[in-house]
Design an enzyme around this catalytic site. Sequence first.
Site, PDB file in Angstrom:
ATOM      1  N   LEU A 107       0.754  -1.164  -0.088  1.00  0.00           N
ATOM      2  CA  LEU A 107       0.050   0.045  -0.215  1.00  0.00           C
ATOM      3  C   LEU A 107       0.893   0.906   0.092  1.00  0.00           C
ATOM      4  O   LEU A 107       1.485   1.718   0.888  1.00  0.00           O
ATOM      5  CB  LEU A 107      -0.882  -0.023   1.248  1.00  0.00           C
ATOM      6  CG  LEU A 107      -1.729  -1.289   1.316  1.00  0.00           C
ATOM      7  CD1 LEU A 107      -2.594  -1.310   2.529  1.00  0.00           C
ATOM      8  CD2 LEU A 107      -2.720  -1.285   0.251  1.00  0.00           C
ATOM      9  N   GLY A 110       0.329   6.918   0.716  1.00  0.00           N
ATOM     10  CA  GLY A 110       0.503   7.908   1.662  1.00  0.00           C
ATOM     11  C   GLY A 110       1.834   8.807   1.205  1.00  0.00           C
ATOM     12  O   GLY A 110       2.833   8.420   0.481  1.00  0.00           O
ATOM     13  N   LYS A 121       5.765   8.706   0.763  1.00  0.00           N
ATOM     14  CA  LYS A 121       6.383   8.289   2.311  1.00  0.00           C
ATOM     15  C   LYS A 121       7.345   7.001   1.804  1.00  0.00           C
ATOM     16  O   LYS A 121       8.349   7.117   2.434  1.00  0.00           O
ATOM     17  CB  LYS A 121       5.367   7.828   3.100  1.00  0.00           C
ATOM     18  CG  LYS A 121       5.961   7.412   4.333  1.00  0.00           C
ATOM     19  CD  LYS A 121       4.925   7.158   5.351  1.00  0.00           C
ATOM     20  CE  LYS A 121       5.409   6.706   7.007  1.00  0.00           C
ATOM     21  NZ  LYS A 121       4.331   6.550   8.063  1.00  0.00           N
ATOM     22  N   GLY A 213      -8.848   5.267   1.739  1.00  0.00           N
ATOM     23  CA  GLY A 213      -8.626   4.443   2.204  1.00  0.00           C
ATOM     24  C   GLY A 213      -8.291   2.963   1.671  1.00  0.00           C
ATOM     25  O   GLY A 213      -8.335   2.775   0.598  1.00  0.00           O
ATOM     26  N   HIS A 214      -7.388   2.150   2.194  1.00  0.00           N
ATOM     27  CA  HIS A 214      -6.834   0.712   1.574  1.00  0.00           C
ATOM     28  C   HIS A 214      -8.079  -0.298   1.481  1.00  0.00           C
ATOM     29  O   HIS A 214      -7.811  -1.283   0.601  1.00  0.00           O
ATOM     30  CB  HIS A 214      -5.785   0.478   2.333  1.00  0.00           C
ATOM     31  CG  HIS A 214      -5.644   0.242   3.857  1.00  0.00           C
ATOM     32  ND1 HIS A 214      -6.755  -0.333   4.357  1.00  0.00           N
ATOM     33  CD2 HIS A 214      -4.926   0.988   4.902  1.00  0.00           C
ATOM     34  CE1 HIS A 214      -6.562  -0.006   5.909  1.00  0.00           C
ATOM     35  NE2 HIS A 214      -5.476   0.714   6.214  1.00  0.00           N
ATOM     36  N   ASN A 242       1.486  -2.550   4.429  1.00  0.00           N
ATOM     37  CA  ASN A 242       1.799  -1.027   4.257  1.00  0.00           C
ATOM     38  C   ASN A 242       3.221  -0.991   3.992  1.00  0.00           C
ATOM     39  O   ASN A 242       3.944  -1.425   4.735  1.00  0.00           O
ATOM     40  CB  ASN A 242       1.511  -0.192   5.650  1.00  0.00           C
ATOM     41  CG  ASN A 242      -0.149  -0.244   6.200  1.00  0.00           C
ATOM     42  OD1 ASN A 242      -0.680  -0.542   5.222  1.00  0.00           O
ATOM     43  ND2 ASN A 242      -0.166   0.014   7.419  1.00  0.00           N
ATOM     44  N   LYS A 384       6.014   5.558  11.504  1.00  0.00           N
ATOM     45  CA  LYS A 384       4.968   6.537  11.538  1.00  0.00           C
ATOM     46  C   LYS A 384       5.735   7.947  11.603  1.00  0.00           C
ATOM     47  O   LYS A 384       4.886   9.153  11.171  1.00  0.00           O
ATOM     48  CB  LYS A 384       3.723   6.230  12.496  1.00  0.00           C
ATOM     49  CG  LYS A 384       3.148   5.026  12.079  1.00  0.00           C
ATOM     50  CD  LYS A 384       2.378   4.754  10.861  1.00  0.00           C
ATOM     51  CE  LYS A 384       1.969   3.613  10.496  1.00  0.00           C
ATOM     52  NZ  LYS A 384       1.328   3.311   8.878  1.00  0.00           N
TER      53      LYS A 384
END
Length: 496
Positions: A107, A110, A121, A213-214, A242, A384
């Site tokens: 995923l 982001g 990211k 959203g995923h 992720n 994160k």
Amino acid sequence: MIRNASLVKFESQVYSAMTEAMRRELEVLIATAPESKRLAFAQEMEGFTELFTRYHSERASGKGAINWMEIHTPRPNQILQYDVLAQPTDNIDAARAMLNKLVVLKLNGGLGTTMGCVGPKSAIEVRSQMTFLDLTVRQIEFLNQTYGCDVPLILMNSFNTTDDTAKIIQKYKSHDVRILTFNQSRYPRFNHESNAPCPNSFDSDKRMWFPPGHGDLYDSFARSGLLQEMLDQGRELMFVSNVDNLGATVDLAILQHILQSASEFVMEVTDKTRADVKGGTLVDHHGCLRLLELAQVPPQHVDEFKSISKFRSFNTNNLWMRLDAVYRVVAERTLELELIVNPKTIPETGEKVVQLETAAGAAIRFFKNGIGLSVPRSRFLPVKGTGDLLLVQSNLYSLSHGAMVLNKNRAVSTLPLIKLGSEFGRVSDYLSRFAQIPDILELDHLTVTGDVNFGSGVTLRGTVIIVATHGQRIDIPNGSILENKIVTGHLRILDH
């Protein structure tokens, strides 16, 4: 009672009118798309309309609300323990046969804005000048070269990351890994009060749209044609995670078990710590596993949800699923993932808007024989924020073919709890405050706030709290050893 029934009927009529108004607005929006993109855009708007309709329908009927009395801790047979899995075969031919049935999906939608970075990211450097994406590619390439297999790497991008990712992956052309990409949907934000969509054309500013959203991966993956392509190649299983979870590597023991089992969907969960109390958890709901997110919990039960006595584990978002089952639930349109209503404010205008999102793990209840798999904490290593970055850049870990390996000299299996203040929030600021990443092999807890800078060769042990008061500065000299220390104000620590 009659009054309540009348009120519900009236609200349903109002929400129905809102839905029809939204449909008309979307028809106008679709007409602004270039002809070559209009069909795909119309399909995305159809998906958005379904969520929008459910949003208002559930508000009118209360259908989407959780009855807390029906939520229970999962039964033992609903959560499989990792340590009971059979060890994978040492036969390379057998391992190759298993791996050739696998697809790895990351995923990758982001941005790195929360860490002060521009772009995806996955392009942030996390260890040894390698990015999340570099490490992922190295992991898959090692599998392909070791076992002589062809495990494809698929990236689900968002409209925020697709252009930059397309440029970045050019550097992997000579690597022994096949990289495929597709985009998740782009849905319009809508005004909280008027319910009017924020964008007025296909090309409206990015701030007017959001990736939903995923949970959108199922429809988007199928719509891209890649799902059918993977099935045509004989692929059976997909591992989703992720891109910022450095612990989410391909595990042959898990792969072997799922290929030999009747489970169509397996969610990896791991034990909660103090840092994980907001994470989604698996619950038993009328005998069926269901993912429960914090946003779905009634306010009066939030503390119970966060406690580790009733819900001891949380969703790592490492998901394994059978591709033929994904094809079935998409084709039969049986997926009705729980809505996550995400209110936002557009900073430039102050407009209050709504995003309707879904989580990929919520699909577990729509697959046959879905189970949870309780895995070691090592399989959940997300980055994160810069506190997480400090962990993975430290001597707690080393790299092995793109995978993070915990230092065997760490006396306990749990990781230190690290809290860095806003002065460390941006990656550039964080890096400027460390001449060298400290030795944290024996660290339990670190809190740092204010204008604090670390020299080279610093060692942190036990519980260390460093707080520089407003207008003051604390410099930790080269070679300092801080063990169970509290440093405040403008104190300076002498060199040893």
